[in-house]
Design a protein around this motif. Sequence first.
Motif, mmCIF file in Angstrom:
data_model
loop_
_atom_site.group_PDB
_atom_site.id
_atom_site.type_symbol
_atom_site.label_atom_id
_atom_site.label_comp_id
_atom_site.label_asym_id
_atom_site.label_seq_id
_atom_site.Cartn_x
_atom_site.Cartn_y
_atom_site.Cartn_z
ATOM 1 N N HIS A 106 1.277 -15.535 -5.489
ATOM 2 C CA HIS A 106 1.738 -14.107 -6.276
ATOM 3 C C HIS A 106 0.900 -13.235 -6.204
ATOM 4 O O HIS A 106 -0.394 -13.229 -6.384
ATOM 5 N N GLN A 107 1.282 -11.902 -6.183
ATOM 6 C CA GLN A 107 0.661 -10.713 -6.420
ATOM 7 C C GLN A 107 1.554 -9.655 -6.829
ATOM 8 O O GLN A 107 2.785 -9.725 -6.625
ATOM 9 N N SER A 108 0.929 -8.749 -7.664
ATOM 10 C CA SER A 108 1.776 -7.759 -8.119
ATOM 11 C C SER A 108 2.135 -6.833 -6.808
ATOM 12 O O SER A 108 1.232 -6.726 -5.817
ATOM 13 N N ARG A 109 3.284 -5.942 -6.967
ATOM 14 C CA ARG A 109 3.404 -5.174 -5.847
ATOM 15 C C ARG A 109 2.398 -4.093 -5.693
ATOM 16 O O ARG A 109 1.879 -3.655 -6.598
ATOM 17 N N ILE A 110 2.345 -3.530 -4.502
ATOM 18 C CA ILE A 110 1.418 -2.461 -4.246
ATOM 19 C C ILE A 110 2.450 -0.965 -4.111
ATOM 20 O O ILE A 110 3.612 -0.866 -3.421
ATOM 21 N N SER A 111 2.036 -0.251 -4.994
ATOM 22 C CA SER A 111 2.823 1.036 -5.259
ATOM 23 C C SER A 111 2.025 2.208 -4.832
ATOM 24 O O SER A 111 0.749 2.309 -4.996
ATOM 25 N N ALA A 112 2.798 3.385 -4.443
ATOM 26 C CA ALA A 112 2.469 4.489 -4.440
ATOM 27 C C ALA A 112 3.340 5.596 -5.071
ATOM 28 O O ALA A 112 4.764 5.761 -4.790
ATOM 29 N N GLU A 113 2.710 6.219 -5.996
ATOM 30 C CA GLU A 113 3.450 7.335 -6.845
ATOM 31 C C GLU A 113 3.344 8.640 -6.513
ATOM 32 O O GLU A 113 2.293 8.880 -6.296
ATOM 33 N N SER A 114 4.486 9.299 -6.737
ATOM 34 C CA SER A 114 4.491 10.834 -6.838
ATOM 35 C C SER A 114 5.179 11.365 -7.877
ATOM 36 O O SER A 114 5.659 10.424 -8.674
ATOM 37 N N PRO A 115 5.198 12.535 -7.945
ATOM 38 C CA PRO A 115 5.989 13.043 -9.080
ATOM 39 C C PRO A 115 7.628 12.754 -9.335
ATOM 40 O O PRO A 115 7.983 12.956 -10.344
ATOM 41 N N ASN A 116 8.003 12.703 -7.932
ATOM 42 C CA ASN A 116 9.497 12.299 -7.958
ATOM 43 C C ASN A 116 9.856 10.911 -8.091
ATOM 44 O O ASN A 116 11.093 10.519 -8.152
ATOM 45 N N GLY A 117 8.885 9.773 -7.861
ATOM 46 C CA GLY A 117 9.380 8.445 -8.083
ATOM 47 C C GLY A 117 8.257 7.657 -7.411
ATOM 48 O O GLY A 117 7.008 7.980 -7.529
ATOM 49 N N VAL A 118 8.553 6.346 -6.654
ATOM 50 C CA VAL A 118 7.328 5.488 -6.435
ATOM 51 C C VAL A 118 7.989 4.832 -5.047
ATOM 52 O O VAL A 118 9.240 4.555 -5.102
ATOM 53 N N ILE A 119 7.143 4.292 -4.343
ATOM 54 C CA ILE A 119 7.309 3.527 -3.242
ATOM 55 C C ILE A 119 6.532 2.228 -3.344
ATOM 56 O O ILE A 119 5.271 2.472 -3.808
ATOM 57 N N GLU A 120 7.144 1.228 -3.128
ATOM 58 C CA GLU A 120 6.609 -0.177 -3.456
ATOM 59 C C GLU A 120 6.550 -1.232 -2.334
ATOM 60 O O GLU A 120 7.786 -1.195 -1.451
ATOM 61 N N LEU A 121 5.670 -1.968 -2.075
ATOM 62 C CA LEU A 121 5.383 -3.019 -1.090
ATOM 63 C C LEU A 121 5.393 -4.413 -1.738
ATOM 64 O O LEU A 121 4.539 -4.314 -2.736
ATOM 65 N N MET A 122 6.203 -5.198 -1.714
ATOM 66 C CA MET A 122 6.377 -6.389 -2.382
ATOM 67 C C MET A 122 6.423 -7.611 -1.699
ATOM 68 O O MET A 122 7.307 -8.274 -1.023
#
Length: 337
Positions: A46-62
Amino acid sequence: MKWSMTYILSHDMVTNMIHQIGLKTVYRQLVRQMKLDYMHWHDFHHQSRISAESPNGVIELMPIHNQQHYAFKYVNGHPSNPSRQLPSVCAFGCLSDMDSGIPVLIADMTLLTAIRTAACAAMVYDCIRYPQDTIDIAIIGTGAQSEFQITAMHEMHPIGTCYYYDIDDHAMQKFSDNLSEYPFNLQAINGVADIPSACDVIITATSCLTPSALAIKQSNRRKIIIAIGGDAPNKQELNRTLIENSTVIVEYLAQTKREGEIKSANPKQIITLHELVQSKQTLSNDLIVFDSVGFAIEDYSTLVMCQGWFESLPPHEFFGVLDDPKNLFSQIIQGTP
């Protein structure tokens, strides 16, 4: 050149298969697969998802894997996208063979993400519910995921009355129209304060960035709050006092502490979902919050389910395998046959 065989599932293929199988059956298949995978929690890395945040939202790799498969899902959460005629969530996923590293399934998971989120919430309720003929449920936020949440819950346990509210009148009308043929009562309300005290389940499905004043009216039976989604940076739906007076169920503690409702409060009790499914913990009070940010094992379960649907169909030729796998440059010299 030979080709590896990979199932590639487009949005239309997934949708058509769900129509053939039936949404009710899909919910039950997925809950069954999720329970099985949560029962085997310790077989996974298990590992936490990898996220890329911007002012409008987030993109995640799970990502997640066990000895048989490696899986991941790419997903975004951009709540303002509908104003640009774009979906607030879109996703795709991949299931690969650990022994060879070759993908066996690549699938559009936009629809499947909503289905798996709803199935997981229904699974949680099924693990902790009191025995009763029907339940009353309220949902705050009637956006893209709302109907899935209600229909999955109804499939696992019949609903008597569904109370619903959104700040968007159009979203409320859409919700009512889509569920008008279901055999439970639909009751629009004017806000959180109108949720009846005897409501068994409250679902929050909003993109609220500041803690809402979700006032819980006391009753003499167990109440479950399902706060879904980690779909925006700094998202917070429930106020601190409510969290601190609750037993909170989490999927993966390290991830939920970063993204979930508990990031701002210390609950009375925290139980992990795999402990709940395995009946290894006793709930210490009757106010329960499922802090549902979504975890990769649920996407793994979804991809495994889809593999079962399509394994009778011919796979696609996708990844080229050279006669001499070490001579990749031969494709440049000779061209691809």
